[in-house]
Design a protein around this motif. Structure first.
Motif, PDB file in Angstrom:
ATOM      1  N   GLU A  47       4.373   2.210  -6.600  1.00  0.00           N
ATOM      2  CA  GLU A  47       3.218   3.107  -6.645  1.00  0.00           C
ATOM      3  C   GLU A  47       2.580   3.284  -5.271  1.00  0.00           C
ATOM      4  O   GLU A  47       2.069   4.359  -4.960  1.00  0.00           O
ATOM      5  CB  GLU A  47       2.181   2.564  -7.632  1.00  0.00           C
ATOM      6  CG  GLU A  47       2.694   2.383  -9.054  1.00  0.00           C
ATOM      7  CD  GLU A  47       3.079   3.684  -9.728  1.00  0.00           C
ATOM      8  OE1 GLU A  47       2.595   4.754  -9.289  1.00  0.00           O
ATOM      9  OE2 GLU A  47       3.882   3.636 -10.689  1.00  0.00           O
TER      10      GLU A  47
ATOM     11  N   HIS B 153       2.620  -2.212  -4.467  1.00  0.00           N
ATOM     12  CA  HIS B 153       2.114  -2.107  -5.843  1.00  0.00           C
ATOM     13  C   HIS B 153       3.207  -1.491  -6.702  1.00  0.00           C
ATOM     14  O   HIS B 153       3.718  -0.412  -6.388  1.00  0.00           O
ATOM     15  CB  HIS B 153       0.856  -1.236  -5.868  1.00  0.00           C
ATOM     16  CG  HIS B 153       0.328  -0.972  -7.238  1.00  0.00           C
ATOM     17  ND1 HIS B 153      -0.405   0.156  -7.562  1.00  0.00           N
ATOM     18  CD2 HIS B 153       0.421  -1.682  -8.398  1.00  0.00           C
ATOM     19  CE1 HIS B 153      -0.732   0.123  -8.824  1.00  0.00           C
ATOM     20  NE2 HIS B 153      -0.245  -0.990  -9.359  1.00  0.00           N
ATOM     21  N   THR B 154       3.580  -2.179  -7.780  1.00  0.00           N
ATOM     22  CA  THR B 154       4.613  -1.675  -8.681  1.00  0.00           C
ATOM     23  C   THR B 154       4.119  -1.682 -10.125  1.00  0.00           C
ATOM     24  O   THR B 154       3.192  -2.410 -10.478  1.00  0.00           O
ATOM     25  CB  THR B 154       5.889  -2.533  -8.597  1.00  0.00           C
ATOM     26  OG1 THR B 154       5.559  -3.910  -8.823  1.00  0.00           O
ATOM     27  CG2 THR B 154       6.560  -2.384  -7.239  1.00  0.00           C
ATOM     28  N   THR B 155       4.763  -0.878 -10.946  1.00  0.00           N
ATOM     29  CA  THR B 155       4.471  -0.843 -12.375  1.00  0.00           C
ATOM     30  C   THR B 155       5.773  -0.988 -13.156  1.00  0.00           C
ATOM     31  O   THR B 155       6.851  -0.693 -12.657  1.00  0.00           O
ATOM     32  CB  THR B 155       3.771   0.469 -12.787  1.00  0.00           C
ATOM     33  OG1 THR B 155       4.561   1.586 -12.338  1.00  0.00           O
ATOM     34  CG2 THR B 155       2.391   0.573 -12.186  1.00  0.00           C
TER      35      THR B 155
ATOM     36  N   GLN C  85      -1.175  -5.159 -17.777  1.00  0.00           N
ATOM     37  CA  GLN C  85      -0.643  -3.868 -18.202  1.00  0.00           C
ATOM     38  C   GLN C  85       0.580  -3.469 -17.379  1.00  0.00           C
ATOM     39  O   GLN C  85       0.735  -2.317 -16.966  1.00  0.00           O
ATOM     40  CB  GLN C  85      -1.723  -2.781 -18.142  1.00  0.00           C
ATOM     41  CG  GLN C  85      -2.910  -3.048 -19.056  1.00  0.00           C
ATOM     42  CD  GLN C  85      -3.953  -1.951 -19.034  1.00  0.00           C
ATOM     43  OE1 GLN C  85      -4.102  -1.241 -18.047  1.00  0.00           O
ATOM     44  NE2 GLN C  85      -4.683  -1.815 -20.134  1.00  0.00           N
ATOM     45  N   SER C  86       1.462  -4.438 -17.133  1.00  0.00           N
ATOM     46  CA  SER C  86       2.724  -4.221 -16.416  1.00  0.00           C
ATOM     47  C   SER C  86       2.506  -3.623 -15.034  1.00  0.00           C
ATOM     48  O   SER C  86       3.229  -2.714 -14.607  1.00  0.00           O
ATOM     49  CB  SER C  86       3.658  -3.320 -17.244  1.00  0.00           C
ATOM     50  OG  SER C  86       3.957  -3.910 -18.485  1.00  0.00           O
ATOM     51  N   SER C  87       1.498  -4.127 -14.336  1.00  0.00           N
ATOM     52  CA  SER C  87       1.188  -3.669 -12.986  1.00  0.00           C
ATOM     53  C   SER C  87       1.101  -4.890 -12.074  1.00  0.00           C
ATOM     54  O   SER C  87       0.482  -5.891 -12.434  1.00  0.00           O
ATOM     55  CB  SER C  87      -0.127  -2.898 -12.978  1.00  0.00           C
ATOM     56  OG  SER C  87      -0.364  -2.293 -11.734  1.00  0.00           O
TER      57      SER C  87
END
Length: 216
Positions: free
Chosen positions: A96, A86-88, A67-69
């Motif tokens: 994030e 942590h990125t989205t 989910q694009s994370s």
């Protein structure tokens, strides 16, 4: 599939996704990270996490959470430290969270019985709370009232010399430090590398602001 994967029900690693040349916060292989020296004073008496001086990035691990994370893990020349971002949206997308981890222990596991004792049903890992070095941490993953299963993660790691995969079964705990938006994290991870070596690592981390670090 090795005995660890059979025991834990893991699937084969995901197809490797090439890491961007420049990742989140301008971090990349071959670059260095400078940590704000004020952090050591700020954490004194609040957390036992050690803040290093400038550290070169030796290798990069990447975990696709779906989910694009994403999790980007930067392993330092000094092997006691690693940084997780942590990125989205994209690997180098919206940040994030940022956590600096100190490795606290690393134990090689030689049998199923030892694995079950250290990180399985016979252990305390996965229970709602965990006491470590006199501090109590609350489980971040899982909603069961009793012991919950460890979370599977597939990490693709690369350095200037090699690329390989590591399969994780992990559990994360956290506690408040009394500082605004700075929690202390306790991460347990049962790991299997490409050669089939099984280990249990314990890392203690502190949440950072993006302004606490600078890519050099």
């Amino acid at each position: 599939m090795g005995w660890f994967k059979q025991l834990m029900g893991l699937s084969a690693p995901n197809v490797e996704t090439p890491a961007p040349a420049i990742g989140p916060l301008g971090l990349a292989l071959g670059k260095a990270i400078q940590f704000d020296p004020v952090m050591s004073l700020l954490l004194d008496g609040k957390s036992s996490v050690t803040i290093p001086g400038s550290q070169a990035i030796w290798s990069l691990g990447q975990v696709d959470l779906g989910q694009s994370s994403w999790l980007s893990r930067y392993y330092m020349n000094d092997e006691e430290y690693w940084l997780q971002v942590h990125t989205t949206g994209d690997v180098a997308g919206q940040v994030e969270s940022v956590i600096l981890f100190n490795y606290r222990s690393y134990v090689t596991i030689s049998s199923e019985a030892e694995l079950r004792r250290l990180a399985g049903p016979s252990s305390l890992i996965g229970l709602p709370t965990y006491t470590y070095e006199g501090a109590e941490y609350t489980r971040e993953w899982g909603t069961e009232q009793g012991q919950t299963e460890l979370v599977p993660l597939s990490e693709q790691v690369r350095s200037s010399e090699e690329s390989y995969s590591i399969e994780h079964r992990s559990m994360l705990y956290a506690r408040d430090t009394g500082l605004t938006d700075r929690r202390e994290l306790l991460l347990f991870s049962v790991e299997e590398d490409a050669e089939g070596t099984i280990s249990l690592s314990t890392s203690l981390g502190i949440s950072l602001y993006t302004t606490d670090i600078t890519a050099l």
